[in-house]
Design a protein around this motif. Sequence first.
Motif, PDB file in Angstrom:
ATOM      1  N   PHE A 188      -1.436  -6.115  -7.994  1.00 57.66           N
ATOM      2  CA  PHE A 188      -0.311  -5.320  -8.087  1.00 57.66           C
ATOM      3  C   PHE A 188      -0.765  -3.688  -7.761  1.00 57.66           C
ATOM      4  O   PHE A 188       0.007  -3.175  -7.054  1.00 57.66           O
ATOM      5  N   MET A 189      -1.783  -3.339  -8.035  1.00 56.39           N
ATOM      6  CA  MET A 189      -2.217  -1.975  -7.481  1.00 56.39           C
ATOM      7  C   MET A 189      -2.397  -1.606  -6.133  1.00 56.39           C
ATOM      8  O   MET A 189      -1.748  -0.866  -5.720  1.00 56.39           O
ATOM      9  N   GLN A 190      -2.808  -2.643  -5.625  1.00 56.68           N
ATOM     10  CA  GLN A 190      -3.011  -2.648  -3.971  1.00 56.68           C
ATOM     11  C   GLN A 190      -1.400  -2.479  -3.559  1.00 56.68           C
ATOM     12  O   GLN A 190      -1.235  -1.913  -2.583  1.00 56.68           O
ATOM     13  N   ALA A 191      -0.662  -3.455  -3.769  1.00 60.36           N
ATOM     14  CA  ALA A 191       0.709  -3.669  -3.627  1.00 60.36           C
ATOM     15  C   ALA A 191       1.478  -2.302  -3.375  1.00 60.36           C
ATOM     16  O   ALA A 191       2.149  -1.889  -2.383  1.00 60.36           O
ATOM     17  N   VAL A 192       1.437  -1.720  -4.724  1.00 56.51           N
ATOM     18  CA  VAL A 192       2.230  -0.477  -5.017  1.00 56.51           C
ATOM     19  C   VAL A 192       1.653   0.522  -4.736  1.00 56.51           C
ATOM     20  O   VAL A 192       2.176   1.794  -4.832  1.00 56.51           O
ATOM     21  N   GLY A 193       0.488   0.643  -3.910  1.00 57.70           N
ATOM     22  CA  GLY A 193       0.019   1.836  -3.562  1.00 57.70           C
ATOM     23  C   GLY A 193      -0.769   2.532  -4.376  1.00 57.70           C
ATOM     24  O   GLY A 193      -1.230   3.741  -4.195  1.00 57.70           O
ATOM     25  N   GLY A 195       0.790  -1.180  -0.004  1.00 51.25           N
ATOM     26  CA  GLY A 195       0.130   0.037   0.009  1.00 51.25           C
ATOM     27  C   GLY A 195       0.897   1.178  -0.117  1.00 51.25           C
ATOM     28  O   GLY A 195       0.119   2.431  -0.089  1.00 51.25           O
ATOM     29  N   VAL A 196       2.139   1.204   0.174  1.00 51.65           N
ATOM     30  CA  VAL A 196       3.070   2.274  -0.007  1.00 51.65           C
ATOM     31  C   VAL A 196       3.259   2.824  -1.354  1.00 51.65           C
ATOM     32  O   VAL A 196       3.532   1.816  -2.392  1.00 51.65           O
ATOM     33  N   PRO A 197       2.861   3.889  -1.847  1.00 55.12           N
ATOM     34  CA  PRO A 197       3.002   4.611  -3.182  1.00 55.12           C
ATOM     35  C   PRO A 197       4.456   4.318  -3.764  1.00 55.12           C
ATOM     36  O   PRO A 197       5.585   4.724  -3.156  1.00 55.12           O
ATOM     37  N   GLU A 198       4.651   3.393  -4.771  1.00 50.36           N
ATOM     38  CA  GLU A 198       5.978   3.292  -5.420  1.00 50.36           C
ATOM     39  C   GLU A 198       5.833   3.712  -6.642  1.00 50.36           C
ATOM     40  O   GLU A 198       4.959   3.480  -7.469  1.00 50.36           O
ATOM     41  N   PHE A 199       6.911   4.624  -6.934  1.00 50.64           N
ATOM     42  CA  PHE A 199       7.016   5.152  -8.352  1.00 50.64           C
ATOM     43  C   PHE A 199       8.386   5.099  -8.983  1.00 50.64           C
ATOM     44  O   PHE A 199       8.499   5.467 -10.152  1.00 50.64           O
ATOM     45  N   CYS A 208      -0.943   5.368   4.918  1.00 48.87           N
ATOM     46  CA  CYS A 208      -0.728   5.258   3.499  1.00 48.87           C
ATOM     47  C   CYS A 208      -1.690   6.404   2.795  1.00 48.87           C
ATOM     48  O   CYS A 208      -1.215   6.980   1.835  1.00 48.87           O
ATOM     49  N   ARG A 209      -2.817   6.806   3.535  1.00 47.87           N
ATOM     50  CA  ARG A 209      -3.353   7.955   2.934  1.00 47.87           C
ATOM     51  C   ARG A 209      -2.480   9.151   2.997  1.00 47.87           C
ATOM     52  O   ARG A 209      -2.647  10.029   2.105  1.00 47.87           O
ATOM     53  N   ALA A 210      -1.810   9.233   4.308  1.00 47.27           N
ATOM     54  CA  ALA A 210      -1.041  10.439   4.491  1.00 47.27           C
ATOM     55  C   ALA A 210       0.171  10.436   3.428  1.00 47.27           C
ATOM     56  O   ALA A 210       0.432  11.524   3.122  1.00 47.27           O
TER      57      ALA A 210
END
Length: 202
Positions: free
Chosen positions: A175-180, A33-37, A195-197
């Motif tokens: 995948f979308m869930q895992a990479v936020g 859930g952590v945004p991965e870029f 994770c929202r923050a």
Amino acid sequence: MTDGLILHPDHKTRCWWPGIDPFYVDYHDKEWGVPEFDDRALFEKLILDGFQAGLSWITILRKRENFRRAFAGFEPAVIARFDQAQVEALMLDTGIVRNRAKIEATIAGARAWLVIQERGGFSRFLWDFVDGRPVQTDAKTRKDVPTETEVSRRISKALKAEGFNFVGPTIVYAFMQAVGMTNDHLTGCYRHAECRALAENR
């Protein structure tokens, strides 16, 4: 457990799916859930989710370091040059999931990644589907969490068109869930707000 939530001995309430396995809980707390870029990291996670098909995620997670070793740290430029001899060597590697179709799909995916990267980046390609910001789902119970969405179906179609395999809508949604790309921690899970923050602070 209540509606997909588990209260742990550390007094934190978490999503149901990692259970109480310390290894799995650590993944839930620190990665999921952590945004991965990062372009390469996104490629790695997508490939691993493809290997998960028909298996449990914890099985893949426990083999992740073996996968990283076998697939050159998931560097697409290296994997794209793998030949048939390397495919055969991987089929003998007991540390990974020895599935020829998935191994060959990884090589094809690496080649597709390189093309997308030249066009502006793999991260941008994926995140543009959600306008560059994580979707906040506000799921309260496990029944509220879908297995696929309209967006995951569109991403799946786009990835297949680029040359990826093992990227069906359900795999893509995981995948979308895992990479936020979507925040699917249940609202009662302590990680939901965190994770929202992370998304709001971008």
